[in-house]
Design a protein around this motif. Structure first.
Motif, PDB file in Angstrom:
ATOM      1  N   ARG A  65       0.858  -1.354  -0.023  1.00 43.95           N
ATOM      2  CA  ARG A  65       0.003  -0.094   0.186  1.00 43.95           C
ATOM      3  C   ARG A  65       0.726   1.425  -0.108  1.00 43.95           C
ATOM      4  O   ARG A  65       1.948   1.372   0.737  1.00 43.95           O
ATOM      5  CB  ARG A  65      -0.951   0.001   1.282  1.00 43.95           C
ATOM      6  CG  ARG A  65      -1.982   0.896   1.351  1.00 43.95           C
ATOM      7  CD  ARG A  65      -2.857   0.443   2.367  1.00 43.95           C
ATOM      8  NE  ARG A  65      -1.997   0.584   3.824  1.00 43.95           N
ATOM      9  CZ  ARG A  65      -2.309   0.706   4.742  1.00 43.95           C
ATOM     10  NH1 ARG A  65      -3.515   1.113   5.263  1.00 43.95           N
ATOM     11  NH2 ARG A  65      -1.434   0.542   5.919  1.00 43.95           N
ATOM     12  N   GLY A  66       0.402   2.345  -0.720  1.00 44.87           N
ATOM     13  CA  GLY A  66       1.067   3.530  -0.679  1.00 44.87           C
ATOM     14  C   GLY A  66       2.523   3.500  -1.666  1.00 44.87           C
ATOM     15  O   GLY A  66       3.120   4.420  -1.872  1.00 44.87           O
ATOM     16  N   VAL A  67       2.655   2.448  -2.210  1.00 40.28           N
ATOM     17  CA  VAL A  67       3.880   2.364  -3.051  1.00 40.28           C
ATOM     18  C   VAL A  67       3.796   1.738  -4.265  1.00 40.28           C
ATOM     19  O   VAL A  67       4.158   2.323  -5.366  1.00 40.28           O
ATOM     20  CB  VAL A  67       5.052   1.246  -2.271  1.00 40.28           C
ATOM     21  CG1 VAL A  67       6.243   1.450  -3.271  1.00 40.28           C
ATOM     22  CG2 VAL A  67       5.307   1.763  -0.918  1.00 40.28           C
ATOM     23  N   ARG A  68       2.613   1.029  -4.467  1.00 41.94           N
ATOM     24  CA  ARG A  68       2.362   0.213  -5.769  1.00 41.94           C
ATOM     25  C   ARG A  68       2.958   0.451  -7.050  1.00 41.94           C
ATOM     26  O   ARG A  68       2.905   1.754  -7.617  1.00 41.94           O
ATOM     27  CB  ARG A  68       0.885   0.088  -5.613  1.00 41.94           C
ATOM     28  CG  ARG A  68       0.362  -1.212  -5.288  1.00 41.94           C
ATOM     29  CD  ARG A  68      -1.124  -1.329  -5.495  1.00 41.94           C
ATOM     30  NE  ARG A  68      -1.477  -2.109  -4.071  1.00 41.94           N
ATOM     31  CZ  ARG A  68      -2.604  -2.003  -3.304  1.00 41.94           C
ATOM     32  NH1 ARG A  68      -3.462  -1.225  -3.817  1.00 41.94           N
ATOM     33  NH2 ARG A  68      -2.772  -2.740  -2.322  1.00 41.94           N
ATOM     34  N   PHE A  69       3.401  -0.631  -7.807  1.00 39.63           N
ATOM     35  CA  PHE A  69       4.055  -0.283  -9.173  1.00 39.63           C
ATOM     36  C   PHE A  69       3.833  -1.534  -9.754  1.00 39.63           C
ATOM     37  O   PHE A  69       3.801  -2.507  -9.196  1.00 39.63           O
ATOM     38  CB  PHE A  69       5.349   0.463  -8.929  1.00 39.63           C
ATOM     39  CG  PHE A  69       6.391  -0.327  -8.325  1.00 39.63           C
ATOM     40  CD1 PHE A  69       7.152  -1.511  -8.858  1.00 39.63           C
ATOM     41  CD2 PHE A  69       6.674  -0.318  -7.010  1.00 39.63           C
ATOM     42  CE1 PHE A  69       7.963  -2.221  -8.255  1.00 39.63           C
ATOM     43  CE2 PHE A  69       7.526  -0.982  -6.145  1.00 39.63           C
ATOM     44  CZ  PHE A  69       8.253  -2.113  -6.810  1.00 39.63           C
TER      45      PHE A  69
END
Lengths: 89, 336, 372
Positions: free
Chosen positions: B185-189
């Motif tokens: 969460r908050g980083v997703r790529f």
């Protein structure tokens, strides 16, 4: 002070967003603060989810030449100017 | 099964728990020892010393590119045995399930454990299931323990490295760390990188056949190669020098690291091992390792030295030297 | 762009190093202002390949490090307000304030969320209309456009639950303050590449023009930094103080006017408190009055107790380049990356962490031995 990474635009999306590719890693970023029109295939610099500048291929090649050719640095930056004195620094 | 989600009653020891075990766990983990339905697994007398290990898996998210908590829990414990030179005999599985977990999710994870254990040829011989109230854990925690046998003549120990040893790495680094990070969460790529999670016991047995004198072996999981090398440098009181250009890091892993400001040296791996071996065995070992799929990218990353015991240093691409320190704390993406 | 890979081709380093070694400048002290350069220099081992008479000083360009305890305390207090979710970049989580870090605040049960981008913070605001999303904004000119863009998007979308606590800072007033103090003799400056992509290379002309200090705007690959060091030495050799832009593939003379336009639309300059420097006039960015509804300080007036500094911590002097991390008594002993007393040991850009992680562990260990 600020980590930024070169990326290739691979898809333009609504609301000034785009998908960029960094050696296979893809993420949605914003083009909101990038100057001028962006197109798929353009290389941009990404910082905290925003494209902040374009990458200029010609300038990149010029800098590489500078790395390789000793005389260019002196020509560009070493030319004569009023000498510094102790008081100046 | 009538239910779609795990209820507290599934852990109560009654009929529902019985159903869960009979419908979900037993068919997946099926083997002669489990079928006996005893409270313990019994092994016949073994030749060699016994190795015993345990590890708990609390990875979030439960599924990530290339794997899930289930196969990770099987591979991880097999590898902890393997890097001691042990051939695994069997695993135990303890499941702590949060009330409300979808039964289909649990089924997929159990299926992944089954596949991983079958492919590795290591049976799951005993197990336990508990259900805790919502909030009592995060969806699912798995503990696996394992027992294995170390053949006579094999003495692998973190304190056995000597100056002049060659340091071999069996696979590319950082892939598991990036695969898991991509789902956070908050980083997703999105990334083409998948976890390197795989069992290494067959590779280790092959390596021991080529060189029974392997001194140290370890799998660089949490904390990555950087942490593992530091541990061994200090356990064996040797200096370590590795070569940046020898490190197997894919462009995809490097790209994701550049984006997030992470160092691949400190990213977790789940299918690689590092071995400290007599220099004279290095080439034969590399040859044997590369002949197996799990050792395809095996390489010689550096050597131990007598100088500066306890310190890990890396020769950089430009010919400089940097210290590889022990990593500290949680790996967070950063902007500067 | 295949040419970009060439900047990572380390075989190109040897001729650059040869040139650097051949320059006849005598002893020089060069400063990299930017923490990103500090990390790149340590990570690639540049110090270990430079001749001994070239000394690299680390400047105040780590936004995490220069954030004052007062501002960290404010972030912690905001996170504890009912209904607030504090969002910030991962870098800020472990920095100790006067009493606690945001990681410790989070451990007490208050919501602190790490985001990679202000876009993620805006998304959270959309997902949690019943919560107030406060973004704790740190950073210099490079990072400010992302904060400005977030405010502009929040307004365009009519988001009522998004605000910013800005402790962002401007590098030029910081650099001037450092040079004006005159505590350290800096003979050449490695200019911050990514800051310059926004404000332009020409923004650094004051260094040669006013202070007679040459500046080389540099990228972040080891080759970029070596070439910049060489260009500075070339200028010093000839007695020529000038500006060299060695990052022209990114940095234009005038910068990114659109990005900077967004920043000046939303923010105005204000006095800002820098760790180690105190208050520097016009060195901070505060939301303009017309954007007050997105200003967390305006929306959530809070009283914070007086901030305190750890008495043994010398981060301020490290940031000013007056001492090196190893000169600090607690470096590597009471203060380590696991138990940091000051921010320079926390941020991976901080000089102390860079020293500890990449370079000076040997020195620490030797020092321990001699002290015992």
């Amino acid at each position: 002070m600020c980590l930024a990474v070169p990326a290739r635009i691979c898809e333009l999306r609504p609301d000034n967003m785009a998908v960029v590719d960094i050696q296979g890693t893809q993420r949605e970023i914003s083009l909101m603060v990038l100057d001028g029109e962006a197109a798929v295939g353009d290389y941009v610099l990404i910082h905290v989810g925003y494209a902040i500048e374009r990458i200029d291929e010609e300038e990149a090649l010029r800098t590489l030449e500078l790395f390789a050719d000793l005389s260019l640095t002196d020509e560009a930056f070493g030319s004569a100017s009023p000498p510094l004195t102790e008081d100046d620094v | 099964m009538k239910h779609t989600h795990i209820l507290l009653a599934h852990g109560s020891g009654g009929a529902m728990m019985h159903d869960l075990i009979n419908d979900l766990f037993l068919p997946a983990f099926d083997n002669a020892e489990l079928r006996k339905g005893n409270d313990q697994a019994v092994f016949e007398k073994q030749d060699g010393r016994l190795a015993f290990t345990t590890d708990s898996y609390v990875v979030q998210p439960l599924f990530f590119p290339g794997g899930c908590i289930g196969d990770l829990a099987v591979h991880g414990t097999i590898n902890d045995l393997a890097v001691g030179g042990a051939m695994p005999l069997g695993l135990s599985v303890g499941m702590i399930i949060e009330e409300g977990l979808e039964i289909d999710t649990l089924r997929r994870i159990v299926q992944a454990m089954h596949t991983a254990a079958r492919d590795a040829g290591v049976p799951i011989v005993t197990g336990d299931t508990k259900v805790v109230e919502r909030g009592g854990c995060d969806k699912l925690f798995i503990n696996t323990a394992g027992i294995g046998v170390i053949p006579d003549g094999v003495h692998i120990d973190g304190g056995s490295a000597r100056p002049g040893d060659a340091i071999l790495l069996s696979g590319r680094i950082g892939e598991h760390g990036i695969a898991v990070m991509s789902e956070r969460r908050g980083v997703r790529f999105s990334t083409p990188v998948v976890t390197d999670s795989k069992p290494l016991h067959r590779l280790v047995q092959r390596m021991l056949a080529v060189c029974p004198d392997i001194r140290v072996m370890r799998d660089p999981t949490r904390g990555g190669l950087g942490a593992t090398l530091n541990e061994i440098a200090s356990q064996s009181t040797v200096g370590i020098e590795i070569n940046e250009e020898a490190l197997p890091i894919t462009a995809e892993v490097q790209g994701a690291c550049d984006l997030l400001g992470l160092d691949p040296l400190y990213l977790a791996n789940e299918g690689a091992l590092v071995a400290f071996v007599p220099e004279t065995c290095a080439d034969a070992l590399l040859h044997a390792m590369r002949a197996m799929p799990e050792g395809e990218y095996a390489c010689h990353i550096g050597n131990t030295i007598a100088d500066m015991p306890g310190l890990v240093r890396m020769k950089t691409g430009i010919g400089g030297t940097r210290v590889i320190a022990m990593p500290s704390g949680e790996m967070l993406p950063r902007i500067c | 762009m295949s040419v970009l890979a060439s900047f990572r081709d380390s075989s190109r380093a040897a001729p650059l190093l040869e040139r650097i070694r051949a320059r006849e400048t005598g002893p020089v002290a060069l400063m990299e202002f930017c923490g990103g350069h500090t990390v790149a220099i340590f990570r690639s081992g540049i110090r270990s390949v430079l001749p001994e008479h070239i000394r690299m000083l680390s400047g105040p360009g780590c936004p995490v490090c220069v954030t004052s305890n007062m501002d960290l305390d404010r972030a912690a207090a905001l996170a504890k307000l009912p209904g607030v979710i504090l969002t910030t970049y991962g870098d800020m989580l472990k920095v100790p304030g006067s009493r606690e870090s945001l990681a410790q605040v989070r451990a007490q049960g208050y919501p602190v969320e790490i985001v990679y981008s202000t876009l993620d913070a805006l998304r959270l605001a959309g997902q949690h209309p019943d919560k107030q999303i406060v973004f704790f904004a740190i950073g210099f000119e490079t990072t400010a456009p992302a904060a400005a863009a977030a405010v502009l998007q929040a307004r365009a979308r009519g988001l009522k639950n998004f605000s910013i606590c800005s402790v962002m800072k401007l590098t030029i007033p910081g650099a001037r303050a450092l040079l004006d103090m005159g505590e350290v003799r800096v003979q050449g400056v490695i200019g911050p590449g990514h800051v310059s992509s926004i404000i332009g290379a020409d923004a650094w002309r004051f260094l040669p023009d006013v202070y007679r200090v040459p500046v080389a705007i540099s990228g972040f690959e080891p080759l970029d930094i070596l070439a910049s060091i060489d260009a500075l030495l070339a200028m010093l050799e000839k007695g020529n103080a000038d500006l060299a832009n060695l990052y022209s593939r990114i940095v234009k003379p005038g910068g990114n006017t659109k990005a900077w336009g967004a920043v000046t639309e939303v923010f105005e300059t204000c006095a800002s408190s820098w760790r180690g420097f105190g208050n520097i006039p016009d060195s901070g960015l505060a939301l303009r009055p017309q954007y007050a509804e997105y200003d967390a300080e305006h929306r959530f007036p809070i009283d914070i107790p007086d901030s305190v500094e750890h008495p043994a911590c010398r981060c301020g002097e490290v940031l000013r380049g007056v001492i090196e991390p190893v000169d600090c008594k607690v470096f590597g002993t009471a203060c380590t990356p696991e138990q940091p007393l000051g921010p320079c040991m926390v941020s991976s850009e901080g000089s102390c962490a860079a020293y500890y992680n990449f370079h000076q562990s040997t020195h620490t260990k030797t020092r321990h031995a001699t002290e015992q």
